[in-house]
Design an enzyme around this catalytic site. Structure first.
Site, mmCIF file in Angstrom:
data_model
loop_
_atom_site.group_PDB
_atom_site.id
_atom_site.type_symbol
_atom_site.label_atom_id
_atom_site.label_comp_id
_atom_site.label_asym_id
_atom_site.label_seq_id
_atom_site.Cartn_x
_atom_site.Cartn_y
_atom_site.Cartn_z
ATOM 1 N N ALA A 250 99.115 -74.990 36.819
ATOM 2 C CA ALA A 250 98.458 -76.167 35.438
ATOM 3 C C ALA A 250 97.863 -76.000 34.770
ATOM 4 O O ALA A 250 98.607 -74.780 34.440
ATOM 5 C CB ALA A 250 96.823 -76.536 36.197
ATOM 6 N N ASN B 284 95.764 -78.873 28.644
ATOM 7 C CA ASN B 284 96.032 -80.007 27.486
ATOM 8 C C ASN B 284 94.684 -80.432 27.028
ATOM 9 O O ASN B 284 94.374 -81.003 27.762
ATOM 10 C CB ASN B 284 97.307 -80.906 27.846
ATOM 11 C CG ASN B 284 98.381 -80.040 28.048
ATOM 12 O OD1 ASN B 284 99.024 -79.421 27.589
ATOM 13 N ND2 ASN B 284 98.893 -81.074 29.703
ATOM 14 N N HIS C 265 90.128 -73.947 36.818
ATOM 15 C CA HIS C 265 89.797 -73.350 35.960
ATOM 16 C C HIS C 265 90.403 -74.228 34.806
ATOM 17 O O HIS C 265 90.087 -73.710 33.606
ATOM 18 C CB HIS C 265 91.332 -72.428 36.185
ATOM 19 C CG HIS C 265 91.946 -71.426 35.191
ATOM 20 N ND1 HIS C 265 91.577 -70.000 34.856
ATOM 21 C CD2 HIS C 265 92.913 -71.863 34.421
ATOM 22 C CE1 HIS C 265 92.388 -69.696 34.248
ATOM 23 N NE2 HIS C 265 92.630 -70.787 33.891
ATOM 24 N N GLU C 266 90.781 -75.064 35.006
ATOM 25 C CA GLU C 266 91.445 -76.051 33.690
ATOM 26 C C GLU C 266 90.524 -76.721 32.891
ATOM 27 O O GLU C 266 90.106 -76.513 31.914
ATOM 28 C CB GLU C 266 92.687 -76.651 34.725
ATOM 29 C CG GLU C 266 94.158 -76.519 35.216
ATOM 30 C CD GLU C 266 94.804 -74.948 34.285
ATOM 31 O OE1 GLU C 266 94.406 -74.932 32.784
ATOM 32 O OE2 GLU C 266 95.056 -74.573 35.203
ATOM 33 N N HIS D 166 88.558 -74.354 30.623
ATOM 34 C CA HIS D 166 89.477 -73.651 29.382
ATOM 35 C C HIS D 166 89.123 -74.679 28.090
ATOM 36 O O HIS D 166 89.495 -74.879 27.114
ATOM 37 C CB HIS D 166 91.222 -74.077 29.967
ATOM 38 C CG HIS D 166 91.779 -73.159 30.419
ATOM 39 N ND1 HIS D 166 91.331 -71.896 29.857
ATOM 40 C CD2 HIS D 166 92.739 -72.614 31.134
ATOM 41 C CE1 HIS D 166 92.468 -71.082 29.917
ATOM 42 N NE2 HIS D 166 93.426 -71.362 31.224
HETATM 43 N N1 ARG Z 1 97.363 -72.197 30.844
HETATM 44 C C1 ARG Z 1 97.797 -72.267 31.906
HETATM 45 C C2 ARG Z 1 96.262 -71.722 32.736
HETATM 46 O O1 ARG Z 1 97.116 -70.764 33.237
HETATM 47 C C3 ARG Z 1 99.196 -71.581 32.222
HETATM 48 C C4 ARG Z 1 100.356 -71.739 31.266
HETATM 49 C C5 ARG Z 1 100.920 -71.403 31.881
HETATM 50 N N2 ARG Z 1 102.561 -72.151 31.747
HETATM 51 C C6 ARG Z 1 103.828 -71.460 30.882
HETATM 52 N N3 ARG Z 1 104.639 -72.532 31.599
HETATM 53 N N4 ARG Z 1 103.415 -70.620 31.059
HETATM 54 O O2 ARG Z 1 95.841 -72.820 33.226
HETATM 55 ZN ZN ZN Z 2 94.044 -70.576 32.461
#
Ligand code: ARG
Ligand code: ZN
Length: 868
Positions: free
Chosen positions: A261, A264, A296-297, A300
């Site tokens: 996930a 954004n 988790h998201e 963030h």
């Molecule tokens: N930031 C995202 C998460 O850990 C992971 C995104 C990684 N995407 C990628 N294409 N490398 O929740």
């Molecule tokens: Zn993450």
């Protein structure tokens, strides 16, 4: 070409604002970006403006003037604009073909809808930009598209306007994100989607609309994600005092997605796997996964978005911290001990091998060729362990103070791992200088521990030696600062205070020692008997620990340790010893009575905590054993483990049968997940009994199941057999769930992970199945990825598994390099296997490396492997 941490320089220019317009047409999408750019006063004044980009460039205008092609150069995905003013407005127009974008980075199509993935460097596939996380701008986004085909148009922030175009066939929506953000947090979604809507009022009184967008057919699988989101919002307020900061929080589920996930700002985009769940289609494990990834998201938003990374070397700043936060959330939602065991088990089975292999890297890497290759278990899971160690050293209250200071100092900034540690150290007035080696030194430290008993003085000294193996590019590592949690058990199983000579009162029952030297001795006093040490309680550091326990001592700890993690650990250590002994052909060719008794006891007491029992009664994974045996024959390791399982099945046959019956036939309740886990484990053991009736039991369980966990449990128990019952259930399952993509993934995975000799043939045939697609990452992971994790099949002595995998890597690399590079990593334990197989692996890797047009992603992994 590699990028290096040591080369970091501030961006020469800053982008204050960017206004984007997406004109979504049938054949393509036109993107117009208007940027307000100025020179960065903190950078070198002579630097030229270089924008990252790989989209088709249509036009460039500077302060409204179209630039002649001679006024700029475009090479290697960099647009150079020499001689620009101190501040100016730059207009860039690009043309995208989302339907042809199979990399699933940038703007891409899935099922007729459009989605984006920009982290880490996908924004440059959309427009030309300073695509680096320390350039933070205010974004607005206008989307224009056909009303029928794209009724839903989403982007970050708040919706500020919408309307129809002149002919009323098309509509537009404008979004403004009030928070500055790096381009990697940008997102748009356009298409036909249904929405589940709910509300949450923050502690501070902000009324937030919560929206989960899915394909219309999946609306019946959204309730769990919504309740997980609300729990996450509440938890972050309670534990960290952090509240949501926009009026809308949107989650969109998409079936084609490279990772789990993406956080954004205000518009999370998720793999359907981590949104959709209902009782009929998702297992208990899936429900847990949805809850954890939603959390988790969401977390963030503060650890990642409000405070972001200065550069991609700092990825663990947000990922390690956010994983730690989601682990703590899950621990509060379920059993803390069980969660800890699951996390430690995952770390040992997956991250320890990474730390010992050709791609080993520090939690904060020093260089990379392709950043996508660094979304690793080391950055995420070991990174979370590093944060957890700080938590252990400063305590929950101290950790909260450190977090508060971190946000007070850095809200709205792009910062480094150093900044995080500094906030923790300053808020707690402690020195974490040595501790920071966890960020810069790769490899799993090894602790060798021994205990000396001094009966006359009633004292025991614990001597701890640490060393860390060499890893690629790193030798002679310095000692780590390791929190070592220790308890002492008396012969009657009671706990003795852990008292140091310097204490003036009896010490605590669990004591966290700070190990900082290569060799260090701690003396415990006030003891009337020689204690049995319980070491590294709750897995207080991501290390390997050796202590010369006798088997009976391990069995004793397994039965009596007050630390649940170490009860589990003692059983696992005992089992590991036995399995390796059998593998090496030492002593009797059967399991020791000590192990069988320990398992019998665990099973007799299983009902008090069935989730714990299910973990404790599972033998260590083959991948863990592989790490402990030089020149291993993986096929034989698997065989030995299977044989041990068969022995445990027979020795405890009545107990397994009773356990299965006790927990069968219950009406479904979510909170019975532990009972289902134990029951299904029992069934998997029963399936190993020669001449048993497991086929009938499994069929019965399958037919009566009112949930996916039980259906899968039945299927899994028969996955290795050649029985008629097996074929019937697998066929029924495929028919019943033909339209459920995520459920079909499970069906693929079970077959690819089977012990049957015909796995490779089955997998090859399944690639032709209508539910399979090489372009869909979930499918590839479910079938081909699972085959790569099937040690016996992948490591077939004739090299057929290696050849198949290399072929698939090359085929997929042409479609989606990120997915291919994950797949090719299953060759990374080459140095652990016996020479004949290692050579077959090398040959296949050399073939991959020689392939024309190989992606950077795969090149980086394979070249590191071959050079190690
Ligand atoms: N930031 C995202 C998460 O850990 C992971 C995104 C990684 N995407 C990628 N294409 N490398 O929740
Ligand atoms: Zn993450």
């Amino acid at each position: 070409v590699a990028k290096y941490l040591k080369d970091y320089r501030p961006a020469p220019f800053l982008i204050d604002r960017v206004d984007l317009e997406f004109d979504i047409l049938d054949s393509h999408t036109s993107v117009r970006a208007r940027m307000v750019v100025k020179r960065n006063p903190k950078a070198d004044a002579s630097d030229t403006l270089q924008l990252d980009g790989s989209a088709e460039l249509v036009a460039v205008r500077l302060d409204g003037e179209a630039l002649a092609p001679s006024a700029w150069t475009l090479a290697d995905e960099v647009l150079t604009l020499p001689g620009v003013p101190e501040s100016f407005i730059l207009d860039i127009e690009t043309r995208l073909e989302p339907a042809a974008n199979t990399s699933l980075m940038g703007l891409y199509a899935s099922n007729g809808n459009l989605y984006t993935q920009c982290e880490p460097e996908g924004f440059r596939k959309i427009t030309y930009y300073l695509d680096r996380p320390d350039v933070m701008a205010k974004f607005s986004t206008t989307l224009i598209a056909d009303r029928q085909r794209f009724p839903v148009l989403l982007s970050n922030g708040n919706k500020v306007g919408e309307g129809l175009t002149e002919n009323r066939k098309r509509h537009w929506v404008k979004w403004v994100d009030p928070y500055r953000k790096p381009a990697y947090l940008f997102a748009v979604v356009a298409g036909k989607l249904s929405v589940l809507r709910d509300h949450y009022t923050t502690r501070g009184g902000r009324k937030v609309t919560l929206e989960i967008y899915v394909a219309p057919a999946d609306m019946d699988k959204t309730a769990h994600a919504m309740s997980s989101l609300k729990k996450s919002m509440q938890w972050d307020e309670q534990v960290f005092g952090l509240e949501y900061d926009l009026d809308t929080y949107m989650i969109v589920a998409v079936g084609d997605f490279n990772m789990g996930a993406m956080e954004n700002k205000g518009l999370n985009i998720f793999n359907t796997k981590f949104v959709l769940a209902n009782r009929e289609t998702a297992t208990d494990f899936d429900f847990e996964g949805v809850e954890a990834v939603i959390a988790h998201e969401y977390f963030h938003n503060w650890t990642g978005n409000r405070v972001t990374c200065r550069d991609w070397f700092q990825l663990s700043l947000k990922e390690g911290l956010t994983v730690f936060r989601d682990q703590e959330f899950s621990a509060d939602m379920q059993s803390r001990a069980v969660k800890r065991i699951e996390d430690a088990r995952g770390l040992r089975a997956l991250q320890f091998p990474e730390d010992a292999g050709p791609t080993a890297h520090p939690v904060r890497p020093e260089s990379y060729i392709e950043m996508n290759n660094f979304y690793t278990l080391t950055v995420y899971e070991k990174g979370a362990e590093v944060v957890r160690m700080i938590h252990t050293l400063v305590g929950a209250a101290g950790f909260r103070q450190g977090m508060d200071l971190y946000f007070r100092r850095h809200d709205g900034q792009a910062v480094t791992c150093e900044d995080f540690v500094a906030a923790m150290a300053d808020a707690n007035h402690i020195d974490l200088t040595q501790f920071k080696r966890w960020y810069s030194q790769a490899g799993t430290p090894v602790l060798d521990v021994s205990l000396d008993w001094f009966a006359e003085g009633g004292a025991a000294s614990l001597t701890v030696r640490q060393h860390c193996p060499d890893t690629p590019g790193q030798t002679d590592k310095l000692p780590f600062h390791i929190p070592l949690a220790v308890g002492l058990l008396a012969a009657d199983g009671s706990e003795l205070p852990v008292t140091l000579a310097s204490d003036d009162a009896p010490g605590p029952l669990t004591r966290v020692l700070s190990v900082t030297e290569a060799e260090q001795t701690f003396t415990f006093v006030g003891l009337n008997e020689k204690p049995l040490p319980s070491l590294l309680r709750n897995f207080s550091a991501p290390v390997r620990l050796n202590y010369a326990y006798r088997d009976e001592e391990l069995a004793f700890l397994c039965a009596h340790d007050s630390d649940a993690f170490n009860r589990w650990e003692a059983g696992q250590t005992l089992a590991t010893r036995e399995l390796l002994r059998l593998y090496r052909g030492e002593g009797e060719a059967t399991l020791s009575a000590c192990l069988i008794d320990a398992f019998a006891q665990l099973l007799d007491h299983a009902d008090s905590d069935p989730a714990f029992a299910a973990l404790a009664l599972t033998l260590p994974a083959e991948v863990e054993l592989l790490e402990l045996q030089d020149h291993a024959d993986p096929a034989r390791l698997c065989q030995v483990r299977e044989q041990a399982r068969a022995e445990l099945a027979q020795a405890l046959a009545e107990r397994w049968d009773a356990a299965w019956r006790r927990h069968s036939g219950l009406a479904f309740r979510h909170e019975d997940a532990g009972r289902r886990a134990l029951k299904n484990l029992a069934l998997s053991y029963l399936a190993l009994l020669p001449g048993g009736d497991a086929g009938a039991l499994a069929s019965q369980q399958y037919q009566q199941a009112d949930n996916m966990t039980d259906r899968m449990g039945a299927l899994a128990a028969l996955a290795d057999s050649h029985s008629h019952a097996r074929d019937t259930l697998f066929a029924d399952f495929a028919q019943r769930f033909a339209d459920e993509a995520l459920v079909m993934d499970k069906w693929f995975t079970l077959q690819a992970g089977s012990r049957r000799q015909d796995v490779l043939r089955t997998v090859t045939a399944l690639m032709e199945h209508p539910a399979f697609a090489l372009t869909n990452p979930n499918k590839v992971r479910a079938l081909i990825g699972a085959f790569g994790r099937n040690l016996a099949a992948f490591h077939a002595a004739d090299g057929s598994g290696y050849r198949f995998m290399a072929d698939q890597v090359l085929a997929i690399d042409a479609i989606n390099p990120q997915v291919a590079s994950r797949l090719v990593s299953c060759f990374n334990r080459r140095s652990r296997v016996e020479p004949a197989r290692a050579e077959l692996m090398r040959v296949e890797l050399a073939r991959v490396l020689a392939h024309d047009g190989l992606s950077r992603d795969v090149y980086e992994i394979v070249s590191k492997n071959l050079n190690a």
